[in-house]
Design a protein around this motif. Structure first.
Motif, mmCIF file in Angstrom:
data_model
loop_
_atom_site.group_PDB
_atom_site.id
_atom_site.type_symbol
_atom_site.label_atom_id
_atom_site.label_comp_id
_atom_site.label_asym_id
_atom_site.label_seq_id
_atom_site.Cartn_x
_atom_site.Cartn_y
_atom_site.Cartn_z
ATOM 1 N N GLN A 297 0.835 -1.213 0.000
ATOM 2 C CA GLN A 297 0.000 0.000 0.000
ATOM 3 C C GLN A 297 0.867 1.260 0.000
ATOM 4 O O GLN A 297 0.554 2.235 -0.689
ATOM 5 C CB GLN A 297 -0.932 -0.015 1.213
ATOM 6 C CG GLN A 297 -2.060 -1.034 1.094
ATOM 7 C CD GLN A 297 -2.819 -1.210 2.391
ATOM 8 O OE1 GLN A 297 -2.229 -1.207 3.476
ATOM 9 N NE2 GLN A 297 -4.123 -1.381 2.313
ATOM 10 N N ALA A 300 2.428 1.630 -3.558
ATOM 11 C CA ALA A 300 1.430 2.028 -4.556
ATOM 12 C C ALA A 300 0.984 3.471 -4.352
ATOM 13 O O ALA A 300 0.696 4.189 -5.314
ATOM 14 C CB ALA A 300 0.227 1.089 -4.500
ATOM 15 N N THR A 311 -5.611 0.088 -3.191
ATOM 16 C CA THR A 311 -4.593 -0.955 -3.345
ATOM 17 C C THR A 311 -5.082 -2.289 -2.789
ATOM 18 O O THR A 311 -4.885 -3.337 -3.416
ATOM 19 C CB THR A 311 -3.294 -0.543 -2.635
ATOM 20 O OG1 THR A 311 -2.814 0.672 -3.224
ATOM 21 C CG2 THR A 311 -2.225 -1.608 -2.770
ATOM 22 N N ILE A 409 -0.368 -3.037 -10.031
ATOM 23 C CA ILE A 409 -0.136 -3.760 -8.780
ATOM 24 C C ILE A 409 0.539 -5.098 -9.061
ATOM 25 O O ILE A 409 1.490 -5.490 -8.359
ATOM 26 C CB ILE A 409 -1.463 -3.971 -8.014
ATOM 27 C CG1 ILE A 409 -2.070 -2.607 -7.608
ATOM 28 C CG2 ILE A 409 -1.244 -4.828 -6.778
ATOM 29 C CD1 ILE A 409 -1.206 -1.772 -6.690
#
Length: 900
Positions: A297, A300, A311, A409
């Motif tokens: 997290q 990202a 995320t 991701i």
């Protein structure tokens, strides 16, 4: 024949299990085979009953503390949960179902979801636990071959129930106690608090206080340019005798705290020659560890600006739908020691896959295998650092199609997975010291010798630091240019989601007790799975707001911190309560702590919190309050803030700090006092608990009132827009449309003779409509996509375009869903269902008939599509837009509100 009931957490997981095990036919919302019955929850179907469900009316101290005498009661989470609950209870009570498998997500929350369902049903049947780390077929089959005994899961169940009940006790009682305290003088000022969210908010507020109290200091650096035989290079003056000052961290070896000192260095060195010494040494840099959820997290958020919530949702989709990642809600950054074979298989898959999403990974995966870099390594494989789950890594299933956000991701995780097996990056770090007139200047260079794992990220060149020109040992250089550089110290940076996640994870550093600090070092504030929800909750309750990527505490947040400090409720403003809980919950999971003893401690803490709020008798709460710059509108004297109001120091003028349950920000109060009007503003709450928007005005009698924009009806005075610029032409009559309080109105709708009725609210479903968007709507018939609408029925945010309809009214238009992809998915599901049904001998005939009918229809539709390709495409798009519009519009009860 007896059967075993499998309960998954979500329908999609149940579908995956049915495909992995095989032999199932679909029976509505559940599957059945000769051995199993398979169904699912839909997340949390049940929740703990609130006091409001028993005692109606305004929250007050009379009903506090609310502590259930016996077992906590359960209720369906919402109306949608009721039907699924009925199905699961029916399946649980089937006579042929003699055992149950808990296939909910592997962790506290999954355990809780399942246990609540079984408790609600009242059945007592043997239970086994399915523990899934990955959603691939192989992983599911292996997990079914290694089911866990129910007795081994009892400690996890105890911890899950205790965490939920403790959060309920603190959250429900604390929120109601603080709300009752803040609503003493009338109104309803909801003041949510929580065991995790409030200490998290305290961290942000403490940083904001440091920023506000920060006083910038001037300092100087001296920068010089030197001429050597090979060219020019730069250096910065430093003090070689400098020692760090614990009491003044702003002091550094290169900072001079007066201009005179900097100028003396310049005067001593200008035009002088100096000698050079240089030291060069090798250095290595290992790749970062594998991702857990929090570190993913953070990364990202830093790279793409994704919120923690986004995320988590993307990682969950990659795990659940695409089967491309392992379980994301993990707090471990390590792999089990027996996972080497699986890792090698994963790299085999990556090196062989031709998916366009894998093109950047094939070469590196092959290189790892060719060099034999997958081998035992405590930095990667360590059973002691694997808890319920291991690190997030790619699975054996390489995805073929992902959205842009999902692909980002997946790429982050896959590159990190490859990077940890690559060799470290190797540098040569050079430190050059130039001495001129007994003053020293430092020049540093960092040259990348071997990229190692950085090769995966495209860092193969030496970079800017490689341009350090060579000098001979003890070479004499001349000072070509030298000057002081004036600078200022800066306050600490505000938190972003990335840095707040780090602070939550490392909150144990703020705890004094050694044992609690050690407990929090493992988990911190909240868990990886809940931190995103906690941050979103603080934003939704208007304790925090986003300014770009920064998180800024609101006036409501500062008010809460003042209240909790004044009431001496330290349990809710420091991480120590959470540290103690996490320590004890961890012990409970390990079977080392009794659940009843833990819950007694929680009940005592609840009693103390309510007692302090209920028995506080002073007139105000001490705190650091503001003095306003704008004078009192009644007498011109100074206006100051206290706990509940902004009040004049000389006369009786005062206004509440929380009109309609919305807390003023200081700049808003300043503007209101100066202009006697403010808004339109959103975020007010009516007595019925409904959100509304309004303009605030100070009347001629110096009282605060709401203006809802309803004062220009038939009996109202006409409005003169002379001197104002129209936003556009009225869609009904072609006259000008102007900004008028809470509305945009046609000038003829508020004229002496009202000949037009066009009017649109400046705030629609809590979304402010800026003047530029209204101009765009009037000119082109459609605004940009606006993402701040909030449904009054579900209280969910949604995105929409505002459009002009043929009758001149304003409506919604929503982004169409990709019809083609949806059709493919539906067709695939239909085919699978038919195939599953065909597995049963008794159903073969019906299945064959259904398949023939489906094939015939498909052939007909395909032919029609080919014949009218362009027309069908346009029609499909139009239908999709209308369908989406109808679906979402039906969720909005106020679409006939005057705001439209």
């Amino acid at each position: 024949m007896t059967k075993t009931l499998i309960i998954a957490e979500k329908p999609s997981v149940a579908l995956d299990i049915s495909r992995a095990l095989g032999g199932f036919s679909r029976e509505g919302d559940y599957f059945e085979s000769d051995e199993y019955v398979l169904s699912s929850s839909v997340g949390h179907l049940l929740t703990l009953t609130n006091p409001d469900d028993v005692v109606r009316g305004k929250w007050s101290f009379a009903h506090l503390p609310a502590i259930p005498a016996k077992e906590f009661d359960l209720k369906p989470s919402d109306k949608k949960s009721t039907e699924r609950l009925k199905l699961l209870v029916k399946l649980l009570k089937r006579k042929d179902v003699t055992a149950i498998i808990n296939a909910c997500d592997a962790g506290r929350e999954g355990e809780l979801i399942f246990r609540y369902i079984v408790q609600y049903s009242g059945v007592k049947k043997p239970i086994k636990r399915l523990w899934l780390q990955s959603m691939t077929k192989t992983a599911i089959v292996e997990a079914f071959e290694n089911l866990r005994d129910d007795d081994a899961m009892k400690p996890l169940e105890a911890a899950a129930r205790s965490r939920a009940e403790a959060d309920w006790l603190i959250g429900i009682n604390g929120t109601r106690a603080m709300t009752a305290f803040n609503s003493k003088e009338g109104g309803f000022f909801k003041t949510p608090i929580g065991r995790v969210q409030t200490p998290t908010l305290a961290i942000v507020c403490e940083r904001e206080e440091k920023i506000r109290a920060f006083q910038s200091r001037d300092y100087w650096e001296v920068h010089a340019t030197f001429v050597a035989a090979a060219g020019l290079y730069e250096g910065r003056w430093f003090d070689p005798s400098f020692k760090k000052d614990e009491h003044d961290p702003e002091k550094k070896d290169s900072r001079l705290w007066s201009l005179a000192s900097a100028q003396s260095v310049v005067a001593a060195c200008r035009g002088k020659n100096g000698t050079v010494t240089e030291e060069s040494k090798p250095s290595t840099q290992m790749s970062p560890a594998l991702f857990d959820l929090t570190s993913l997290q953070r990364e990202a958020n830093s790279k793409f600006g994704f919120t923690a919530k986004t995320t988590l949702a993307l990682a969950q989709t990659l795990y659940e739908r695409h089967k491309a990642l392992t379980y994301p809600r993990t707090d471990s950054r390590y792999l089990p020691e027996d996972y080497l074979g699986t890792v090698r298989q994963t790299f085999d898959t990556l090196s062989a896959s031709d998916s366009h999403l894998n093109r950047g990974h094939k070469e590196f995966a092959g290189k790892i295998l060719a060099n034999g870099w997958v081998k035992p390594n405590r930095r990667i494989f360590d059973n002691k650092k694997v808890s319920d789950h291991f690190a997030i890594i790619p699975t054996l299933q390489v995805p073929k199609e992902l959205s842009e956000a999902e692909a980002k991701i997946y790429d982050l995780v896959t590159k990190r997975f490859m990077a940890v097996f690559f060799p470290p990056a190797e540098y040569r770090i050079t430190t050059r010291i130039t001495e001129v007139s007994q003053h020293r200047f430092k020049t540093e260079g960092k040259v990348l010798v071997k990229p190692g794992w950085l090769e995966i990220y495209g860092k193969e060149s030496q970079g800017d630091d490689a341009n350090l020109i060579p000098v001979a040992d003890s070479e004499s250089v001349r000072t070509e240019d030298i000057a002081p550089k004036a600078l200022q110290t800066k306050p600490p940076a505000r938190y972003t989601e990335a840095t707040l996640l780090s602070a939550m994870e490392g909150a144990g550093k703020l705890v004094d007790d050694d044992e609690l600090r050690e407990a929090m070092s493992e988990r911190g504030l909240g868990t990886p799975a809940t931190r995103a929800t906690i941050i979103e909750g603080l934003l939704n309750e208007h304790y925090l707001r986003r300014e770009g990527r920064e998180l800024v505490p609101s006036a409501k947040a500062r008010q809460l911190m003042t209240l909790l400090t004044g009431l001496n409720v330290k349990e809710l403003t420091s991480p120590e309560l959470t540290g103690e809980w996490e320590h004890k919950l961890k012990q409970m999971e390990q079977g080392k702590l009794d659940r009843a003893a833990f819950m007694r401690d929680i009940a005592q803490t609840t009693q103390v919190i309510v007692k302090r709020a209920k028995e506080y008798e002073q007139a105000t709460i001490p705190g650091d309050y503001a003095t306003l710059q704008t004078p009192c509108p009644q007498c011109g004297s100074v206006v100051k803030e206290n706990y509940r109001r902004y009040a004049c120091t000389q006369c009786d003028f005062s206004i509440t700090k929380h009109p309609g349950g919305r807390t003023f920000e200081i700049p808003e109060v300043e503007e209101l006092l100066e202009k006697k009007t403010l808004g339109p503003l959103s975020g007010f709450i009516s007595k019925m608990g409904r959100p509304f928007s309004a303009i605030l005005r100070i009347t001629d009698e110096n009282k605060l009132e709401f203006d809802f924009g309803q004062n220009n009806e038939d009996d109202a005075e006409p409005v003169d827009f002379t001197g104002q610029t129209a936003l556009g032409k009225c869609p009904k009559c072609g006259a000008g449309v102007f900004d008028n309080g809470m509305n945009y109105v046609c000038e003829k709708s508020v004229a002496q003779e009202k000949s037009c009725d066009f009017k649109s609210g400046k705030v629609i479903l809590q979304q402010e409509i800026p003047g530029l968007q209204m101009t765009k709507l009037l000119e082109s018939g459609k605004t940009d996509l606006l993402d701040g609408f909030v449904s009054n029925r579900t209280n969910r945010k949604f995105k929409a375009f505002l459009t002009l309809q043929e009758n001149g009214k304003i409506g919604f238009e929503f982004e169409p869903r990709p019809a083609k992809a949806a059709s493919k998915t539906a067709a695939k599901k239909a085919a699978k269902t038919t195939a599953d049904a065909a597995d049963k001998p008794t159903a073969k005939k019906a299945a064959a008939k259904k398949a023939t009918k489906t094939a015939s229809k498909t052939a007909t539709k395909t032919a029609a599509k080919k014949a009218t390709k362009t027309a069908a495409k346009k029609a499909a798009t139009k239908t999709a837009v209308k369908s989406t519009t109808r679906k979402l519009a039906s969720d909005i009860p106020d679409d006939d509100d005057p705001a439209f």
